[in-house]
Design a protein around this motif. Structure first.
Motif, PDB file in Angstrom:
ATOM      1  N   SER A 234     -84.082  38.075 -57.687  1.00 53.76           N
ATOM      2  CA  SER A 234     -85.209  38.860 -57.198  1.00 53.76           C
ATOM      3  C   SER A 234     -84.851  40.333 -57.269  1.00 53.76           C
ATOM      4  CB  SER A 234     -85.544  38.469 -55.754  1.00 53.76           C
ATOM      5  OG  SER A 234     -86.564  39.298 -55.231  1.00 53.76           O
ATOM      6  N   GLU A 235     -85.878  41.187 -57.289  1.00 50.32           N
ATOM      7  CA  GLU A 235     -85.642  42.626 -57.219  1.00 50.32           C
ATOM      8  C   GLU A 235     -85.569  43.097 -55.777  1.00 50.32           C
ATOM      9  OE1 GLU A 235     -88.461  44.784 -59.610  1.00 50.32           O
ATOM     10  OE2 GLU A 235     -88.034  43.543 -61.370  1.00 50.32           O
ATOM     11  N   ASN A 236     -85.874  42.221 -54.828  1.00 53.41           N
ATOM     12  CA  ASN A 236     -85.878  42.566 -53.413  1.00 53.41           C
ATOM     13  C   ASN A 236     -84.597  42.050 -52.758  1.00 53.41           C
ATOM     14  OD1 ASN A 236     -86.374  42.901 -50.686  1.00 53.41           O
ATOM     15  ND2 ASN A 236     -88.483  42.182 -50.806  1.00 53.41           N
ATOM     16  N   LEU A 237     -83.749  42.958 -52.308  1.00 53.20           N
ATOM     17  CA  LEU A 237     -82.470  42.581 -51.701  1.00 53.20           C
ATOM     18  C   LEU A 237     -82.667  41.829 -50.389  1.00 53.20           C
ATOM     19  CD1 LEU A 237     -79.398  42.636 -51.742  1.00 53.20           C
ATOM     20  CD2 LEU A 237     -79.495  44.892 -50.651  1.00 53.20           C
ATOM     21  N   GLU A 238     -83.664  42.189 -49.604  1.00 56.88           N
ATOM     22  CA  GLU A 238     -83.899  41.503 -48.327  1.00 56.88           C
ATOM     23  C   GLU A 238     -84.235  40.031 -48.539  1.00 56.88           C
ATOM     24  OE1 GLU A 238     -86.911  43.707 -46.290  1.00 56.88           O
ATOM     25  OE2 GLU A 238     -85.705  45.531 -46.259  1.00 56.88           O
ATOM     26  N   THR A 239     -85.032  39.735 -49.569  1.00 55.72           N
ATOM     27  CA  THR A 239     -85.357  38.344 -49.902  1.00 55.72           C
ATOM     28  C   THR A 239     -84.091  37.585 -50.279  1.00 55.72           C
ATOM     29  OG1 THR A 239     -87.540  39.006 -50.683  1.00 55.72           O
ATOM     30  CG2 THR A 239     -86.730  36.869 -51.420  1.00 55.72           C
ATOM     31  N   ILE A 240     -83.262  38.202 -51.090  1.00 60.28           N
ATOM     32  CA  ILE A 240     -82.004  37.569 -51.518  1.00 60.28           C
ATOM     33  C   ILE A 240     -81.118  37.280 -50.310  1.00 60.28           C
ATOM     34  CG2 ILE A 240     -79.836  38.051 -52.750  1.00 60.28           C
ATOM     35  CD1 ILE A 240     -82.029  37.236 -54.635  1.00 60.28           C
ATOM     36  N   ILE A 241     -80.994  38.220 -49.393  1.00 66.69           N
ATOM     37  CA  ILE A 241     -80.146  38.022 -48.211  1.00 66.69           C
ATOM     38  C   ILE A 241     -80.700  36.910 -47.329  1.00 66.69           C
ATOM     39  CG2 ILE A 241     -79.391  39.121 -46.068  1.00 66.69           C
ATOM     40  CD1 ILE A 241     -79.061  41.722 -47.713  1.00 66.69           C
ATOM     41  N   ASP A 242     -82.029  36.873 -47.156  1.00 65.21           N
ATOM     42  CA  ASP A 242     -82.641  35.806 -46.345  1.00 65.21           C
ATOM     43  C   ASP A 242     -82.386  34.431 -46.952  1.00 65.21           C
ATOM     44  OD1 ASP A 242     -83.594  37.664 -44.566  1.00 65.21           O
ATOM     45  OD2 ASP A 242     -85.632  37.699 -45.388  1.00 65.21           O
ATOM     46  N   ILE A 243     -82.551  34.310 -48.256  1.00 62.99           N
ATOM     47  CA  ILE A 243     -82.334  33.020 -48.920  1.00 62.99           C
ATOM     48  C   ILE A 243     -80.860  32.639 -48.880  1.00 62.99           C
ATOM     49  CG2 ILE A 243     -82.419  31.864 -51.172  1.00 62.99           C
ATOM     50  CD1 ILE A 243     -85.103  33.305 -51.573  1.00 62.99           C
ATOM     51  N   ALA A 244     -79.969  33.611 -49.076  1.00 63.69           N
ATOM     52  CA  ALA A 244     -78.528  33.330 -48.999  1.00 63.69           C
ATOM     53  C   ALA A 244     -78.158  32.845 -47.602  1.00 63.69           C
ATOM     54  CB  ALA A 244     -77.730  34.571 -49.373  1.00 63.69           C
TER      55      ALA A 244
ATOM     56  N   LEU B 285     -72.386  33.868 -53.687  1.00 67.37           N
ATOM     57  CA  LEU B 285     -72.124  35.248 -54.073  1.00 67.37           C
ATOM     58  C   LEU B 285     -73.442  35.960 -54.353  1.00 67.37           C
ATOM     59  CD1 LEU B 285     -69.640  37.100 -54.870  1.00 67.37           C
ATOM     60  CD2 LEU B 285     -70.222  36.529 -57.201  1.00 67.37           C
ATOM     61  N   ILE B 286     -73.604  37.143 -53.792  1.00 70.82           N
ATOM     62  CA  ILE B 286     -74.762  37.983 -54.075  1.00 70.82           C
ATOM     63  C   ILE B 286     -74.281  39.127 -54.969  1.00 70.82           C
ATOM     64  CG2 ILE B 286     -76.553  39.470 -53.131  1.00 70.82           C
ATOM     65  CD1 ILE B 286     -76.324  37.916 -50.519  1.00 70.82           C
ATOM     66  N   ILE B 287     -74.880  39.238 -56.152  1.00 66.76           N
ATOM     67  CA  ILE B 287     -74.484  40.290 -57.083  1.00 66.76           C
ATOM     68  C   ILE B 287     -75.703  41.101 -57.510  1.00 66.76           C
ATOM     69  CG2 ILE B 287     -72.463  39.065 -57.952  1.00 66.76           C
ATOM     70  CD1 ILE B 287     -74.039  38.261 -60.379  1.00 66.76           C
ATOM     71  N   ARG B 288     -75.437  42.281 -58.047  1.00 65.20           N
ATOM     72  CA  ARG B 288     -76.491  43.178 -58.532  1.00 65.20           C
ATOM     73  C   ARG B 288     -76.210  43.492 -59.993  1.00 65.20           C
ATOM     74  NH1 ARG B 288     -76.374  48.675 -59.207  1.00 65.20           N
ATOM     75  NH2 ARG B 288     -74.436  48.791 -58.059  1.00 65.20           N
ATOM     76  N   ARG B 289     -77.275  43.434 -60.787  1.00 62.48           N
ATOM     77  CA  ARG B 289     -77.170  43.817 -62.194  1.00 62.48           C
ATOM     78  C   ARG B 289     -78.317  44.744 -62.535  1.00 62.48           C
ATOM     79  NH1 ARG B 289     -77.202  38.145 -64.141  1.00 62.48           N
ATOM     80  NH2 ARG B 289     -75.306  37.307 -63.281  1.00 62.48           N
ATOM     81  N   ASP B 290     -78.075  45.636 -63.479  1.00 66.96           N
ATOM     82  CA  ASP B 290     -79.141  46.484 -63.994  1.00 66.96           C
ATOM     83  C   ASP B 290     -79.906  45.707 -65.046  1.00 66.96           C
ATOM     84  OD1 ASP B 290     -78.304  48.606 -62.426  1.00 66.96           O
ATOM     85  OD2 ASP B 290     -76.933  49.351 -63.957  1.00 66.96           O
ATOM     86  N   VAL B 291     -81.214  45.681 -64.926  1.00 63.39           N
ATOM     87  CA  VAL B 291     -82.077  44.968 -65.856  1.00 63.39           C
ATOM     88  C   VAL B 291     -83.119  45.963 -66.359  1.00 63.39           C
ATOM     89  CG1 VAL B 291     -83.711  43.067 -66.099  1.00 63.39           C
ATOM     90  CG2 VAL B 291     -81.748  42.818 -64.602  1.00 63.39           C
ATOM     91  N   TYR B 292     -83.393  45.898 -67.650  1.00 60.39           N
ATOM     92  CA  TYR B 292     -84.418  46.764 -68.222  1.00 60.39           C
ATOM     93  C   TYR B 292     -85.757  46.024 -68.213  1.00 60.39           C
ATOM     94  CZ  TYR B 292     -80.897  50.070 -69.604  1.00 60.39           C
ATOM     95  OH  TYR B 292     -79.880  50.992 -69.579  1.00 60.39           O
ATOM     96  N   VAL B 293     -86.771  46.682 -67.663  1.00 65.61           N
ATOM     97  CA  VAL B 293     -88.107  46.113 -67.562  1.00 65.61           C
ATOM     98  C   VAL B 293     -89.020  46.931 -68.460  1.00 65.61           C
ATOM     99  CG1 VAL B 293     -90.027  45.626 -66.007  1.00 65.61           C
ATOM    100  CG2 VAL B 293     -87.685  45.390 -65.201  1.00 65.61           C
TER     101      VAL B 293
ATOM    102  N   GLY C  66     -89.048  51.508 -71.508  1.00 68.54           N
ATOM    103  CA  GLY C  66     -88.383  50.607 -70.589  1.00 68.54           C
ATOM    104  C   GLY C  66     -87.885  51.359 -69.368  1.00 68.54           C
ATOM    105  N   LYS C  67     -87.706  50.625 -68.289  1.00 69.12           N
ATOM    106  CA  LYS C  67     -87.227  51.219 -67.052  1.00 69.12           C
ATOM    107  C   LYS C  67     -86.089  50.352 -66.527  1.00 69.12           C
ATOM    108  CE  LYS C  67     -89.184  50.997 -62.712  1.00 69.12           C
ATOM    109  NZ  LYS C  67     -90.281  51.083 -61.768  1.00 69.12           N
ATOM    110  N   LYS C  68     -85.028  50.989 -66.076  1.00 67.91           N
ATOM    111  CA  LYS C  68     -83.888  50.267 -65.538  1.00 67.91           C
ATOM    112  C   LYS C  68     -84.100  50.041 -64.043  1.00 67.91           C
ATOM    113  CE  LYS C  68     -79.567  51.963 -64.999  1.00 67.91           C
ATOM    114  NZ  LYS C  68     -78.256  52.471 -65.372  1.00 67.91           N
TER     115      LYS C  68
END
Length: 191
Positions: A153-163, A116-124, A130-132
């Motif tokens: 990761s913050e990069n969706l393309e990296t996540i898709i490649d690894i998945a 499963l690939i999911i997205r969450r808001d994270v505060y940095v 702070g920045k969301k």
């Protein structure tokens, strides 16, 4: 994209810096001893003027003790991460921490139901504010719908490649829930 060594595919690997923790322990000890020596040997030094107040002496001692304890605890309760796929025994191994406080989970390939690939808001934290940002996660779901977070990761393309690499190895489907905000599903999060 993933590292392969001797029939093992490393998904995520991070080892805490034990040298930094040992340095904090030794540094706090030397700091405490040098302050004490300076206080004894140098009656008119700037440090003596500060440390002649009991409050300041106690504060310096407390700070040295805290640095020592934090350094020691970070050695014993390190948050090392070692997630890998062992192709010889056809298992995914998820390890957190150091022995004897390590949590280790192993999953057979046939226990994994989906990726499963999911997205969450994270505060940095950036400076004083702070920045969301969007952060993407890869979760493995087993047959009981337990979730095992294995990559982020913050990069969706990296996540898709690894998945996609995991799909080729595990032969399960990928479910993309990045369009659903803070998706958790009906799961028990294990790691």
């Amino acid at each position: 994209m993933l590292d392969r060594v001797n029939n093992k595919i490393y998904i995520k690997y991070r080892e805490n810096d034990i040298i930094g923790s040992i340095g904090a322990i030794i540094g706090s000890g030397f700091f405490g001893i040098s302050i004490y020596q300076d206080y004894i040997n140098n009656g008119n030094g700037w440090l003596n003027r500060i440390l002649k107040y009991k409050f300041m002496m106690v504060l310096v001692i407390i700070i040295s003790i805290i640095v020592f304890i934090v350094g020691a605890l970070s050695i014993f309760f390190a948050k090392d991460i070692n997630y890998y796929i062992d192709l010889n025994i056809k298992k995914i191994i998820l390890m957190l921490g150091k022995k004897p406080f390590r949590t280790e989970i192993s999953l057979d390939f046939n226990e994994i139901k989906e990726i499963l690939i999911i997205r969450r808001d994270v505060y940095v934290q950036e400076g004083r504010s702070g920045k969301k940002v969007d952060k993407y996660f890869i979760d493995l779901y087993d047959e009981k719908l337990n979730a095992y977070e294995c990559y982020d990761s913050e990069n969706l393309e990296t996540i898709i490649d690894i998945a996609n690499e995991l799909v080729n190895v595990l032969d399960v489907e990928v479910v993309d829930k990045t369009g659903t905000e803070d998706y958790e599903g009906f799961i028990k999060r294990i790691i």
